[in-house]
Design an enzyme around this catalytic site. Sequence first.
Site, short mmCIF file in Angstrom:
data_model
loop_
_atom_site.label_atom_id
_atom_site.label_comp_id
_atom_site.label_asym_id
_atom_site.label_seq_id
_atom_site.Cartn_x
_atom_site.Cartn_y
_atom_site.Cartn_z
N CYS A 38 14.27 53.60 77.13
CA CYS A 38 13.61 52.75 78.12
C CYS A 38 14.27 51.38 78.17
O CYS A 38 14.31 50.74 79.23
CB CYS A 38 12.13 52.63 77.82
N HIS A 69 7.29 49.49 74.96
CA HIS A 69 7.91 50.14 76.12
C HIS A 69 8.45 49.06 77.05
O HIS A 69 7.80 48.05 77.29
CB HIS A 69 6.89 51.02 76.86
#
Length: 1091
Positions: A185, A443
């Site tokens: 990510c 994230h």
Amino acid sequence: MPVSVAVCETTNVVNAALRESLGVGIGSGGASSDDKSAGEDTNSLQNHIVANAKRILMTKIEYEEVPNYQEAVLENLKSKYIVIKPTNPTNGCNLNGNTANTFGNKNNAGKIVGANGHDNNGRKLSDHPNQNHNHANPNGHHANPNELPKPKRVLYPRENIRIGWKQSERKWQVGSGMINAGNTCYLNSTLQALFHIPALANWLVSEQAHMENCNVSESGSFCIICAMAKTLQATQTTQSAVRPFLIYTKLKQICKHMIVGRQEDAHEFLRFLVEAMERAYLMRFRNYKELDQLVKETTPLGQIFGGYLRSEVRCLSCNHVSITFQHFQDLLLDIRKSDSLEEAFEGYFSREKLEDFGYKCEGCKKKVSATKQFRLERAPITLCIQLKRFSMMGNKLTKQITFKPRIDLSKFAARSPAASVQPLIYRLVSMVTHLGVSQHCGHYTAIGSTEAGSYYNFDDSYVRPIAIQSVCNTNAYIMFYELDPLQTSSPAAARANGLRLTNGHGPVPVAVPATVSSPLPSPAKFIGPQLPPGGINGYSNGHGPKTTIQFKPQHQPSHQQNGVQQSAKSPLLSTHVKVEAAAGAAALAASAAPTANGNKSSSNHSNHKSVNQQHYLPISSEDEDSEDEVKARPTVQLPSMPKMDDCMDSGKPKSPVKTPVKTPLKSLVPYESASEEEEVVPLPNPNARKRSSDSSDSEHEPTTSSVQLNGHSKTNGSLSNGSSKSTDAIDEIFKSLKGYQAKKKSADSEDDDDDEDEPNNQLTNGWHPQKQSQSQSRSGPPSPKTPPSPAVIKSKTGIWKVTRDDGDDDEDDDDDDDEVVEEARAVRTPVKNHRNPFASSKTATDSPTTPGAKRQKLLNGSAIKTQQQPRAGNGYQSEATANGGTVNELLKQSHRGYSSSVLSWNGKPAELEKEPFVLVCAKRIAGHGSLDGSGSGSNTDIIDTEIPAAAVNFPSGSCSFSLLADARDQRQRDLADDEENEMDRGRQRKVKSGSAKISNSTPGYNPFMEFENQKRWHKNGGGGGFPRFYQNQNFRQGFQQRNKFKFNRFGGPGSAKFQQQRALQRHLAAGGGFTRRQPTHSAQQQQQQQS
């Protein structure tokens, strides 16, 4: 050191070697740079020189002091050589063979360029700002060390960078998402943020020719630029999510310590990715390793993300300034002490002090204390900002940092004379956000802007639109701002200088609202920090959120358009500029709210004018009001705006305002209100917001006209010299109460004189009489025995009633039944002193007043009173009779049993301290009996005379006498024991020390807990005589040591231990102290024998 000395001494050796080498015919071999062994050619020139090298190095060189090296050595050498006139090369090559950079200046063609961008004459190439004019300097000058040096070669011109999506020929799409290949990510979000930077995307698309001819991939190596361009093209042409395999498969080549599948930091990956792209671009040049650092910083990545910081280190001893330049590609902002991005920039570019005596000054030649400050010497095209959210331990700072889609960095740019006047405006193009609580987990997502100006959120393979409000509220980590091309004043000039190559700072133009128009030249503006709306002490220039301190010319006619008027008066004159810290001025500036359409909050500060000396002050709201013309007011009025009468002429003298308020207003603003425009009252004077001391400071006029603004009267003229001073309302009340008796004695004589001296109903002390009631006649004043109604003072802490403690009330209230309840009274409106609201001034006895008239309470600054109209008490005062005797008497009494004695306003003890307790109770009960069910007093006045307890008519005999008895007992109990009162107040009771002393030093020992536990254990009088369970004395001693606060729970009533405990209980009940029980062996043995 002159090298010619050593050369001359070895002339024979060198000449012999040359002759021998030429004679043999191997001169070419001696001139070659190939490595040969000594055995191959012993007769070569190289071997001859090496053999004699030891002799040459061992030769002694004698040094001679010469006055000038140029004349002593170089002139002698010139005589031995033939000077050939050099010819300028036509291809613009320098001495090193590299192509010279002319920076687009055609006049520099054919000149040899030095290391710092100078020609042969020592003149900088940047000194030719105009391409058509070449200002030659015959003498020349050296490079300025305080200026940014120029590179010898530019690999990619800054002018070729295309800023904005509109500069490209193609149509840009939103872009597809990227598939997460396993903890990638950080990679996906970084690539999405880079692909949505217009300058970088336009450059990657322009590398199509390089992609077709790139030979790096064929050789088995890796070209990161081609991989980025192909990935960008895939996101633009593919509708579904793409897999950036060209990037993460070569992750080891980008950064050696990064591993596929492991969580990494997005900013760290960004830095390694940009460096890999720079290396790939430098590999296109043959001699890229020999390029200096300034040339390497001219790559496309360096031109897009790169900028220069100007570091100024100032010595605190000699004020020597050392200037250095630092190249940067991102700014790391500390957000620990900042709540917004602007505050973080302020902290980054602020002046900081270095370590004490840790900097060695170049001027002092010693270690001194110094300060350091950064400035933007050359701002980048794309500004990369990283917020320091992670610490070295991996913790994350999750505070919210507010930022705007557009930021202005003009005030942080380095000021120079050749600075451009265009502002340095950046707009947000993309950003990387982090969701998580630490560096090791979380994230990453990205937000990017499109060609249409909208923003999209890229969460791996998910792409969704996002509002700009949500963008500004995200937890940003990396932000990319691009220079806004629309803010450039001249596109041609911006193109010529590469969009602020100098990045200087010039005067920032101030936006003026369209409603203000004037054909005259604008006044000089103050360039510097701008004040927020309201300014200092309520000053406002009425220009909305952009408040700029301006300086007014001395004479400027006024111009008015659309209800907004510009000032046309002379500038403010003042000998000294003072900022008063009075309470009234502070409250005025704190709660003054800015109004729309040119209506400003009033600020009534005194102005001491001096004609001889002139001092410019910032434009305030009062100065914008003209004295000669009437300001046109808009028809819409807000609650905090005064209603002005447009048809009134301000030049005519005004008569006293006698219009009463139809409905009593209940204001929520304290008495000392910061704004005098809270009440919506129709006022005929448009200049009522002028300062009250403007006319008093100017020439005195014989007319004594007064104008009332929301209940506050303002004096425009004065008859006496001492009557123009402002008197505070609270001080006026205090001193009028003290001199109330003296004023009553001279009431009749002074009342007649007052009617003759004041034809316009204007008193010299600033009190203004209002409309009188019909029950009052001018010839016969009311009885001076009428007690005044208690004055109400509203402050920030609440509403206070002023009670007086004089002994004449009991005598004056005897014949109060014969008087008319509602009498006419003079309304006294004080002229507030805004410099100091509690300053001492003249008392009310200095001016002739009407002592027969009752004093009206000052409620919310309003002095309007009509006949038989209930008073507006703001919800705190009952609408009873005008005298208010019941409430007055109740407020004078103190709460003796709960706190210390309450003194009256004049500092004397209250009536409860002087009167008997029985009489007070009787008066209290009598007061309650005269109140009706609504809580308001009846028309029968309760006076303050001494009433016997037997003469009071109680509603019920038994209840009233029991109430008196209970009150008397309560008072006796309160005065009996002071220590009990202290316990009732919540204080800690002090342990009495009787015969026994507390000698227990055990930590945490509490004698109260031990005593209460003892009562709980023996509340049943003891149990049966159970034998001891533990016969072991040693174990019993250990048990008692562990249970210090426990006693014998099973001993019978006849045991010695129980008798000892009962004696302790009786001793404690009698008020004595006790010591901790010390277990002895004799007591335990005796107890065991009895059992």
